[in-house]
Design a protein around this motif. Structure first.
Motif: not given
Length: 215
Positions: A23-29, A47-52, A120-125, A158-163
């Motif tokens: 999902p994360d990959f698809a949404v960013v793309t 997405i990075a914030a969702g990792i929190i 955020f919601i995509t990663n949170g769910l 969190i940081i690595a996901t964001g980067i």
């Protein structure tokens, strides 16, 4: 115990997880190609914030409770599936763009806040992320690992996901890529929509399996 070895194991698993389609990959793309670098960057930060969320409930042990409580786990799976299906249907309705543009004046271009919340919601769910962190904090990370080290792992994730997703959005929204694919962006949107709906169906099958409705 060498916690650096544990950290390297976590970093390797995380790299494989974020690089795999989901999902994360698809949404960013989709958002990077359709609306440009700025929108893609805000989705990535969301997405990075969702990792929190994931590292927080993993650190306090809530992930185990979620996994062991069948109805709660099924409810989370269903919510995630419905949200992915909602985004997928929207992507399937994408129309051809009449001419290349800078994205800044696209009337359908989401605001920075909406783009961030989408990520955020995509990663949170994202149940894939839930299962990843459940495994990470119950199997990979030793119970003897100090809490300060676990917090360090969390900050890194969190940081690595964001980067990673910022890098992905930058590559996808580069001028070279944009010029090559702008004529076909509505097909890219529709492909991402099919992927999101496919992921939603997969999650719903998992829900039925969890509830023992199907074998």
């Amino acid at each position: 115990m060498s916690y650096w070895a544990e950290f390297l194991t976590i970093a390797t698993y995380h790299l494989l997880a974020v690089a795999s389609p989901g999902p994360d990959f698809a949404v960013v793309t989709r958002y990077s190609l359709s609306y440009g670098r700025k929108v893609g960057a805000y989705v990535s930060l969301g997405i990075a914030a969702g990792i929190i969320l994931h590292v927080t409930y993993s650190l306090v042990g809530v992930a185990i409770i979620i996994k062991q409580t069948q109805w709660l786990y099924a409810a989370i799976l269903t919510a995630g599936a419905l949200y992915l299906a909602y985004m997928g249907v929207g992507a399937l309705q994408s129309k051809p763009k009449p001419a290349p543009n800078t994205h800044e004046y696209d009337p359908q271009r989401p605001s920075e806040r909406r783009a961030f919340m989408t990520g955020f919601i995509t990663n949170g769910l994202n149940v894939k992320a839930t299962l990843f962190f459940l495994t990470l904090f119950t199997v990979v990370i030793s119970p003897e690992t100090p809490f300060t080290w676990q917090m360090g792992y969390a900050v890194y994730l969190i940081i690595a996901t964001g980067i990673w997703f910022l890098f992905l959005s930058r590559v996808l929204s580069s001028e070279r890529v944009f010029k090559r694919v702008w004529r076909y962006m509505h097909w890219v949107d529709r492909l991402m929509g099919l992927l999101l709906i496919g992921l939603a169906v997969h999650l719903l099958v998992d829900v039925l399996s969890e509830l023992k409705i199907i074998a």
